[in-house]
Design a protein around this motif. Sequence first.
Motif, PDB file in Angstrom:
ATOM      1  N   ASN A  80       0.814  -1.221   0.000  1.00  0.00           N
ATOM      2  CA  ASN A  80       0.000   0.000   0.000  1.00  0.00           C
ATOM      3  C   ASN A  80       0.848   1.272   0.000  1.00  0.00           C
ATOM      4  OD1 ASN A  80       0.883  -0.633   2.556  1.00  0.00           O
ATOM      5  ND2 ASN A  80      -0.956   0.111   3.587  1.00  0.00           N
ATOM      6  N   LYS A 132      -5.027  -6.512  -4.347  1.00  0.00           N
ATOM      7  CA  LYS A 132      -6.451  -6.422  -4.027  1.00  0.00           C
ATOM      8  C   LYS A 132      -7.289  -5.846  -5.163  1.00  0.00           C
ATOM      9  CE  LYS A 132      -5.544  -7.772   0.191  1.00  0.00           C
ATOM     10  NZ  LYS A 132      -5.793  -9.177   0.583  1.00  0.00           N
ATOM     11  N   THR A 133      -6.658  -5.125  -6.098  1.00  0.00           N
ATOM     12  CA  THR A 133      -7.420  -4.432  -7.137  1.00  0.00           C
ATOM     13  C   THR A 133      -6.880  -4.775  -8.523  1.00  0.00           C
ATOM     14  OG1 THR A 133      -6.007  -2.462  -7.204  1.00  0.00           O
ATOM     15  CG2 THR A 133      -7.764  -2.509  -5.538  1.00  0.00           C
ATOM     16  N   ASN A 147     -12.097 -11.065  -4.292  1.00  0.00           N
ATOM     17  CA  ASN A 147     -13.337 -10.747  -3.557  1.00  0.00           C
ATOM     18  C   ASN A 147     -13.316 -11.333  -2.147  1.00  0.00           C
ATOM     19  OD1 ASN A 147     -14.314  -9.587  -6.013  1.00  0.00           O
ATOM     20  ND2 ASN A 147     -14.918 -11.623  -6.703  1.00  0.00           N
ATOM     21  N   SER A 160     -13.023  -9.834   0.701  1.00  0.00           N
ATOM     22  CA  SER A 160     -13.768  -9.042   1.682  1.00  0.00           C
ATOM     23  C   SER A 160     -14.734  -8.107   0.962  1.00  0.00           C
ATOM     24  CB  SER A 160     -12.780  -8.218   2.524  1.00  0.00           C
ATOM     25  OG  SER A 160     -13.426  -7.186   3.222  1.00  0.00           O
ATOM     26  N   VAL A 161     -15.834  -7.774   1.645  1.00  0.00           N
ATOM     27  CA  VAL A 161     -16.797  -6.837   1.057  1.00  0.00           C
ATOM     28  C   VAL A 161     -16.195  -5.443   0.930  1.00  0.00           C
ATOM     29  CG1 VAL A 161     -18.809  -8.094   1.875  1.00  0.00           C
ATOM     30  CG2 VAL A 161     -17.777  -6.365   3.358  1.00  0.00           C
ATOM     31  N   LYS A 162     -15.052  -5.221   1.581  1.00  0.00           N
ATOM     32  CA  LYS A 162     -14.390  -3.922   1.494  1.00  0.00           C
ATOM     33  C   LYS A 162     -13.545  -3.789   0.227  1.00  0.00           C
ATOM     34  CE  LYS A 162     -14.100  -3.480   6.529  1.00  0.00           C
ATOM     35  NZ  LYS A 162     -13.195  -3.334   7.706  1.00  0.00           N
ATOM     36  N   GLN A 163     -13.290  -4.922  -0.437  1.00  0.00           N
ATOM     37  CA  GLN A 163     -12.483  -4.895  -1.655  1.00  0.00           C
ATOM     38  C   GLN A 163     -13.348  -4.627  -2.876  1.00  0.00           C
ATOM     39  OE1 GLN A 163      -9.740  -8.601  -0.109  1.00  0.00           O
ATOM     40  NE2 GLN A 163      -9.941  -8.286  -2.304  1.00  0.00           N
ATOM     41  N   THR A 204     -15.059  -5.364  -6.283  1.00  0.00           N
ATOM     42  CA  THR A 204     -15.495  -6.624  -6.878  1.00  0.00           C
ATOM     43  C   THR A 204     -14.796  -6.831  -8.217  1.00  0.00           C
ATOM     44  OG1 THR A 204     -17.661  -6.416  -5.827  1.00  0.00           O
ATOM     45  CG2 THR A 204     -17.496  -7.928  -7.681  1.00  0.00           C
TER      46      THR A 204
END
Length: 311
Positions: free
Chosen positions: A163, A192-193, A215, A217-220, A222
């Motif tokens: 990050n 993550k992306t 996917n 976590s719902v924070k990532q 989609t």
Amino acid sequence: MSIREKRISFKELLEKEKGIIAPCVFDSASARVAYMAGFKALCLSGAELSMAMDGLPDLGILSLPELEWIISRITENCPLPIIVDAEDGFGGPQNVYRTCKRLAAAGAAAILMEDESEPGFAKGVVEKNIIPKEEYWAKVRAAKAALEGTECIFIARTNVLINTEEGFQDAIERCRGSLEAGADMLLVNQLKTVEQAERFSKEFPDVWKMFPDINQSVKQPTMDAKDLYPLGYNIVTMHFLMKGAMVGMLNYALRVADEQNNIYPRDDMPYNISGQSAQPFYPVQEWLDLEAGFSGIHNTFWGDKLDLTKR
């Protein structure tokens, strides 16, 4: 699935397929479901294996003999090539050499090893436990030496945080050194992306790459696996089978506990399977036919015929 179906290697599979999903499995039943659903490869999850086999969370407790045992069980009756999460290799280069020889002999088609000592990623202490680059590269060399003469490939995994620009460059350097040490495929665990995936891919355009746990976590954001294949990611992993198994079992168990009988699961008929037995999900008739070839005694399976179109 034929019980005599030939297993192919990852090298053969990746020559035929542009990209594949390798769902995370934890036992022979989950591997069977993945095969029935049409997946082409598997990834043995150390975290889910720990929960399924030992009833323990992912705390680095899983042992090498446990890994060997479950790999041999899964690969005995499932033809899909399987990636094995070997954690940190269970020690230094000598341990890694022994670990990789034993896992390949047990049936692993690919071995994944991280650059972090246990207890590691799942404990939220990533930065503290990342090992020096040179130490990890020595372990990669040991792994490749152990796999010489086999069809098993080695996947180098880095758990460093990306990050920050410094972290991203550290991940790239670790991956370059891993390739020089002989790694066949790369995995950056903190991707993550799609944007991160694209940037990393540009650094290694002609190298096999694996994208971890989309996917998660719902924070990532989609994403779909098909979006990653054009970026050069050959294998995409994801977790869903253990949650599906636990939810399904718990739904049945709560109903039975409430009603004090098993009428609901008996009469529930997903995929045309009635009654209480899960045997129709397995190739019972093939085993009976195999026995008939030896004994001359022919038997017919009495159970329902599986129909995957009836959900």
